[in-house]
Design an enzyme around this catalytic site. Structure first.
Site, PDB file in Angstrom:
ATOM      1  N   GLY A   1      -5.012  -6.875  -3.880  1.00 44.79           N
ATOM      2  CA  GLY A   1      -3.782  -7.576  -3.536  1.00 44.79           C
ATOM      3  C   GLY A   1      -2.656  -6.604  -3.272  1.00 44.79           C
ATOM      4  O   GLY A   1      -2.877  -5.494  -2.762  1.00 44.79           O
ATOM      5  N   SER A   2      -1.455  -6.987  -3.668  1.00 43.49           N
ATOM      6  CA  SER A   2      -0.279  -6.195  -3.320  1.00 43.49           C
ATOM      7  C   SER A   2      -0.244  -4.824  -3.968  1.00 43.49           C
ATOM      8  O   SER A   2       0.540  -3.964  -3.559  1.00 43.49           O
ATOM      9  CB  SER A   2       0.989  -6.963  -3.701  1.00 43.49           C
ATOM     10  OG  SER A   2       0.997  -8.188  -3.014  1.00 43.49           O
ATOM     11  N   THR A   3      -1.053  -4.601  -5.006  1.00 40.42           N
ATOM     12  CA  THR A   3      -1.050  -3.254  -5.596  1.00 40.42           C
ATOM     13  C   THR A   3      -1.537  -2.235  -4.571  1.00 40.42           C
ATOM     14  O   THR A   3      -1.227  -1.058  -4.661  1.00 40.42           O
ATOM     15  CB  THR A   3      -1.953  -3.185  -6.840  1.00 40.42           C
ATOM     16  OG1 THR A   3      -3.291  -3.526  -6.466  1.00 40.42           O
ATOM     17  CG2 THR A   3      -1.512  -4.156  -7.919  1.00 40.42           C
TER      18      THR A   3
ATOM     19  N   LYS B   1      -0.579  -2.036  -1.637  1.00 45.21           N
ATOM     20  CA  LYS B   1       0.525  -1.655  -0.757  1.00 45.21           C
ATOM     21  C   LYS B   1       0.970  -0.223  -1.027  1.00 45.21           C
ATOM     22  O   LYS B   1       1.538   0.437  -0.154  1.00 45.21           O
ATOM     23  CB  LYS B   1       1.713  -2.621  -0.935  1.00 45.21           C
ATOM     24  CG  LYS B   1       1.433  -3.992  -0.317  1.00 45.21           C
ATOM     25  CD  LYS B   1       2.482  -5.018  -0.687  1.00 45.21           C
ATOM     26  CE  LYS B   1       2.121  -6.371  -0.094  1.00 45.21           C
ATOM     27  NZ  LYS B   1       2.943  -7.460  -0.645  1.00 45.21           N
TER      28      LYS B   1
END
Lengths: 648, 379
Positions: free
Chosen positions: A326-328, A330
């Site tokens: 997920g956003s980790t 990014k």
């Protein structure tokens, strides 16, 4: 009278002749016997003596004591416990049924267990002792010992067996031992003869399995004289073996216990790493199981309940579990974009809430959009569109290369079972794996850690550690072997420009401490322990356009196993990083709401080397934190493994 | 009127008989028995009470019996030979009818606390009867077919009863012992040649009969023949006994492993180590020196007996002494040949050494007959 005389003379001469003939024949036979003796006892004596030696002298192995496992502070994690057991030998028992019946009057042996023992006795050779009862209390053991003279063939024995005083806390990382199976033997080329000892225990999973060669030690040898039934009569000589190597791990028992307890009730995993040297201080997967059950031989009901639990207690989610980060992820995309130069530190991207690529619409989590955001803001607010845009310019292969540099999508060398490789997808990978061309939508999904990207909690911890330290730290679990420190290699530099790393770190600081940060509630208010982090919420289902039109159903209305995974990665202190934590709560709904507060508690525990002080929390949360800590059932390592408690 | 009756005046009487005992034989028999006690003590793992002590008691009783038999006039034994044979025959029939089962064969008869083996008794009774028969039979009639047939029947009758038990070892002993006396009595060599030829033919017949419905031997007896021919073929099964016995024997070497040091017997590799295979323990622990020494003691017993027989002018005494010596010879020769792998295992104990009450008593009593012949020799 004359006739008698004549008769006597005839008889005498006949008998004398025949008697001499018989005497000569007998002497001849005696001669043959003597020759035979001479041949066997003088000429062939050496051959026969060799045969006799082989007949009666056997080499028996002495199993070595298995190496002990300690935590970084010297707390025993895996030990060898004296195991009082009672065995029965058919050869000596005579009437086995009667002896077993007598024995059962002294010991609680169930009918089933007794039937098992009888089957085993019939299966084994008559001289082989068969265990009737195991792990007896001292009282039971001495009751049998006192009555031993009345129980032929029954012998009370003391052996060593593996014991894990901390039970569930270290089940996945340490693994457990069990008797060698035929399958195990078939897997080993040229197996150690020790492994052929019936019921010899070897590591089956985890550190116990990976460090088996080191922990096992070397067997000693006894030369024993055996009788024709194979039973030992006396010992002729003895060569002691070498006990296994004692291992000291990098783990911290109290931290591990805290992380485990803090995650209780969830299906989750957490990894705590020292960013300076890669030491893993805690690595936990919940729910867990009691490895001691496996050592003793787990009952089928216990085993079934472990197998049927939808929280999968047997799976090690920390290294084996793979999740879309997920956003980790990014962090990886941002670093790749900065290094590729497709975006400068101050450049901004406009987020209208979605982008349209190739006729498909890709939404930001915030449908109203974030407006213009730069790198730091994009991390702080976890803007998806920013990453959709830059990823298209960087290209998936550079993002993948960055992921691998950061430790995602590579198999880390840890002595644990089934350490997963994960996936940092490239065009070639998709072609090979699915035989399909890479599409631009795949890049867009990958940029925010969805789609094909898969990472384990361990990999995310390595990623954060590398970002925080700026060095290619490698995770490690073995601190010293038999008191000799395992040297920590000086970590290589990551080769990334410090300015870019710092930029991403600033973004992570803003996530927790910024005005718009997604994990603002998980702030640490003590300035010397300021935390930097990144939330992640990864979908486990696809949201269709139709569903989106109806309005996305919120997580708490979904069944548990369809809710999003909640992730959080963090490090602290922000200005001088020491520890990194990565944490995933399966189907925990939101990274900021579920994962971040737990990760903060664990990180603070590591920093404080004990229960976090309330001053570290925003004053409004302190009451809730206090009651949460009060509810935890923490174990003091000093009281564990000291007899009374471990036996209970 | 036989020679003995006509010379009765020269026969010693009363206490003077003590002076005419054959002392070399008494000494040799005692020496062999002592070797037996030693070995029984050793195979019991250094324990007197298991086998050595009972054997000593039987030896004491046996020696007493030998003296009693020895002081009894030899003509008494000649006159009662038929009765002895008849009683032994009846006992054999009794064993076949209601004997105890021991080692898979009916060999014992229990009379109160006493357990007797009539087949052992028969070995001596047969020799006595045949000696008396040839003493009675004029020398010129010895080789006449009818007069040859009678002793053959006397031998075969108990032999078949013993085979019924079944006890191959004793059957062989009876035939050999009886044949020995017949040979000594001067039966024509042609008969023996013919019998040997017939036996050879019979052996072929027996081997051929195997597996057919007229099979002449038990399966276990065939098995013993197989293992004799190749003991290594089935080293843990039927050939086990003989292989282990030979290992024990051979590993003794020149001087042996020392008293109580034999690993084969100590560790139970040896079968029937206190009975039929006791010689292997002796050979293992005392080596060639011990084994050859024992063989020489036996040879000396035979030698003194033959000498005693040849100097005795009474025909019954001579034949009886030769017969007893012959039986004794077959005992140890067959036993030794068996454990050394020279012939199939037939279950014959080592005389005076193997553990066994009846055997010890009967053998010593038989030498009582030899003593009686020696004491009551006309001089």
């Amino acid at each position: 009278m004359k006739k008698t005389e004549k008769n006597v003379r005839a008889s005498r001469s006949s008998i004398t002749r025949r008697g001499l003939m018989l005497g000569v024949a007998q002497a001849g036979i005696i001669g043959v016997l003597a020759m035979r003796m001479r041949k066997m006892q003088l000429e062939q004596a050496d051959d026969y003596r060799l045969l006799a030696e082989g007949n009666s002298v056997k080499i028996r192995l002495i199993p070595p004591a298995r190496g002990l496992i300690y935590d970084r502070n010297g707390v025993l994690l895996a030990g060898n416990e004296q195991n009082y057991r009672v065995t029965i030998t058919r050869e000596d028992a005579g009437d086995v049924d009667a002896v077993l019946a007598d024995l059962r009057r002294l010991l609680p042996v169930s009918d089933d267990a007794a039937a098992d023992v009888m089957t085993e006795i019939r299966r084994q050779p008559p001289h082989a002792p068969v265990t009737v009862a195991d792990r007896l209390s001292w009282e039971e053991f001495s009751r049998v010992a006192v009555n031993a003279p009345a129980l032929p063939g029954v012998s009370p024995e003391v052996g060593l067996s593996r014991n894990y005083p901390h039970g569930t806390d270290f089940a996945h990382v340490l693994g457990y031992v069990g008797p060698v199976s035929d399958y195990d033997l078939s897997q080993i080329e040229n197996p150690d003869p020790l492994l052929r000892i019936p019921k010899f225990q070897i590591g089956k999973t985890g550190v116990e399995a990976k460090m088996e060669e080191v922990l096992r030690g070397r067997s000693g040898q006894r030369r024993v004289e055996v009788n024709s039934a194979g039973r030992e009569m006396r010992e002729l000589g003895r060569k002691e073996g070498e006990p296994g190597v004692n291992l000291q791990l990098t783990l911290d028992t109290r931290l591990q216990n805290f992380a485990h307890e803090r995650l209780k009730g969830e299906s989750a995993a957490a990894v705590v790493m020292d960013v300076t040297n890669g030491d893993i201080l805690a690595i936990t997967s919940v729910p867990s199981f009691d490895p001691n059950l496996f050592v003793r031989g787990i009952s089928s009901t216990d085993y079934r309940s472990l197998m049927e639990d939808d929280h999968r207690p047997l799976a090690d989610k920390s290294v084996q579990g793979l999740y879309p980060p997920g956003s980790t992820y990014k962090i990886v995309t941002a670093l790749a974009a900065l290094e590729a130069g497709v975006i400068g530190p101050e450049d901004t991207v406009r987020c209208p809430g979605y982008i349209e690529v190739g006729g498909r619409r890709f939404h930001c989590w915030k449908h109203s959009g974030h407006g213009r955001v730069n790198v730091i803001q994009s991390l702080e607010q976890s803007c998806d569109v920013f990453y959709y845009e830059v990823a298209q310019k960087v290209g998936i292969d550079k993002i993948s290369a960055m992921a691998k540099r950061m430790g995602v999508g590579v198999r880390h060398d840890l002595p644990m079972s089934a350490v997963a490789e994960g996936v940092a997808p490239t065009k070639a990978w998709k072609q090979e794996r699915y035989g399909k061309d890479w599409r631009i939508g795949d890049t867009i999904n990958s940029s925010i850690g969805q789609g094909y990207v898969l990472a384990s909690p361990l990999q995310l911890a390595v990623m954060v550690s590398r970002l925080a330290s700026g060095k290619a730290v490698k995770p490690r679990l073995i601190r010293s072997m038999d008191g000799v420190e395992v040297p920590v290699p000086e970590p290589e530099p990551l080769g990334l420009e410090e300015a870019w790393l710092d930029h991403v770190r600033k973004g992570m600081i803003a996530v927790v401490n910024g005005a718009h940060g997604t994990a603002g509630k998980a702030k640490i208010v003590l300035s010397e322990w300021k935390m930097a982090g990144k939330t992640g919420t990864s979908q486990v289902r696809n949201i269709s356009a139709a569903e989106r039109a109806r309005g996305v159903i919120s997580n708490n209305q979904l069944p548990w196993n369809r809710r999003d995974h909640a992730l959080f990665v963090c490090f602290a202190p922000a200005d001088n990083p020491k520890y990194a934590v990565s944490l995933i709560v399966e189907h925990g709904s939101g990274g900021s709401t579920t994962a971040a507060p737990i990760a903060r508690d664990i990180l603070l525990f590591a920093l404080n080397d004990g229960l976090p002080p309330l001053e570290a929390y925003p004053s409004s949360q302190r009451k809730a934190v206090q009651s949460r800590f009060d509810a935890l059932d923490l174990v003091d390592p000093d009281t564990v493994g000291t007899g009374a408690k471990s036996r209970a | 009127m036989s020679y003995l009756e006509s010379n009765l005046k020269t026969v010693p009487t009363g206490l003077r008989k003590v002076l005419y005992l054959n002392y070399p034989l008494i000494f040799l028999l005692t020496a062999v028995s002592c070797a037996g006690f030693l070995m029984l003590y050793s195979v019991a793992g250094g324990d007197m009470t298991t086998w050595a002590e009972p054997q000593m008691k039987r030896f004491a009783i046996g020696m007493l019996a030998m003296l009693v038999v020895g002081f009894t006039p030899i003509w008494f034994w000649r006159n009662t030979a038929g009765v002895a044979y008849f009683i032994a025959l009846l006992l054999l029939v009794a064993v076949d009818l209601f004997g105890a089962i021991g080692m898979g064969a009916q060999r014992w008869l229990e009379v109160g606390p006493v357990r007797i083996q009539p087949s052992e008794l028969m070995k001596i009774a047969l020799v006595m009867l045949l000696a008396a028969y040839y003493d009675w039979l004029p020398v010129e009639k010895v080789s006449r077919p009818l007069w040859v047939l009678i002793p053959v029947v006397l031998i075969l009758l108990p032999t078949f009863l013993v085979l019924e038990q079944p006890d191959l070892g004793t059957a062989v002993m009876l035939v050999l012992g009886g044949g020995f006396v017949m040979f000594a009595a001067g039966v024509s060599l042609w008969y023996f040649g013919t019998v040997i030829a017939l036996v050879v033919a019979l052996v072929f017949g027996v081997l051929e009969s195997r597996g057919t419905n007229w099979q002449l031997l038990h399966d276990y007896q065939f098995k013993r023949i197989d293992t004799f021919l190749d003991p290594t073929e089935d080293p843990l099964g039927a050939g086990y006994n003989i292989t282990q016995a030979q290992i024990a024997l051979g590993s003794g070497g020149w001087a042996g492993r020392g008293f109580m040091q034999g690993t084969q017997s100590r560790l139970n590799f040896l079968p029937e180590k206190h009975t039929d295979f006791i010689f292997t323990t002796l050979a293992e622990e005392f080596g060639f020196v011990g084994a050859f020494g024992l063989l020489m003691l036996y040879a000396a017993i035979i030698g003194f007996s033959i000498y005693a027989a040849l100097i005795n002018k009474d025909r019954f005494s001579s034949l009886l002494t030769l017969g007893v010596a012959g039986t004794f010879f077959f005992f140890f020769a067959i036993n030794m040949a068996m454990v050394m792998g020279l012939m199939p295992v037939v279950g014959v104990p080592l005389p005076l050494v193997s553990y066994g009450g009846t055997q010890m008593m009967i053998l010593l009593s038989a030498f009582g007959l030899v003593q009686s012949a020696n004491v009551h020799r006309p001089r």
